[in-house]
Design a protein around this motif. Structure first.
Motif: not given
Length: 171
Positions: A26-45
């Protein structure tokens, strides 16, 4: 939940496959990039539709990030997700710190200069090496205004739906 809270915000993208067990790069647009896993659930579009995913885990792998998705357990299933955008509800994101803003919250705000002259509406923002830049559109006219609080951006007023800038309307 209000209209701001239920908007989907783009936080990343699935860009490839990793291994045979269904992991994805995955490419993460969050800072820091591993923060992406803190924001869930994901909607895959994707072009084939939307899919809500819960319980994603990940790890850094070299210069990239590898994600394990609970419902995906083989490479063929994962292949169908490549190219999907990863979005979350705005309400899943923490409140920004004072003086910080989510780009998604700024998009659509009116922009006027300190003399009260309307410059247009924020279409989107761009990241540059030096600072972020607001793309302000007024009909066919487009202005690029640096998002530098204090120097160019004088006030952000979400209640009024307006950003006040120190900017020459002829520029």
């Amino acid at each position: 939940m209000n209209a701001v809270d239920d908007r989907l915000i783009l936080i990343g993208r699935i860009v490839g496959l990793h291994g045979v067990a269904g992991d994805v790069k995955i490419e993460s647009f969050t800072e820091p990039r591993m923060q992406i896993f803190r924001y869930q659930p994901w909607m895959l579009v994707s072009a084939t539709g939307n899919r809500e995913i819960k319980g994603c885990r990940g790890r850094e792998q070299g210069k990239g990030i590898v994600a394990s998705i609970a419902e995906i357990n083989d490479r063929d299933q994962a292949a169908g997700l490549v190219g999907s955008e990863i979005k979350v509800l705005r309400s899943a994101l923490p409140a920004p710190k004072p003086g910080e803003y989510y780009w998604a919250d700024l998009e659509g705000l009116e922009v006027e200069n300190v003399e009260g002259i309307a410059l247009g509406r924020i279409s989107h923002l761009l990241a540059t090496g030096a600072n972020d830049v607001m793309v302000v559109k007024d009909g066919d006219r487009e202005r690029l205004v640096p998002f530098v609080v204090g120097q160019y951006v004088k006030q952000v007023d979400f209640g009024a739906g307006r950003v006040t800038v120190d900017w020459d309307p002829d520029f």
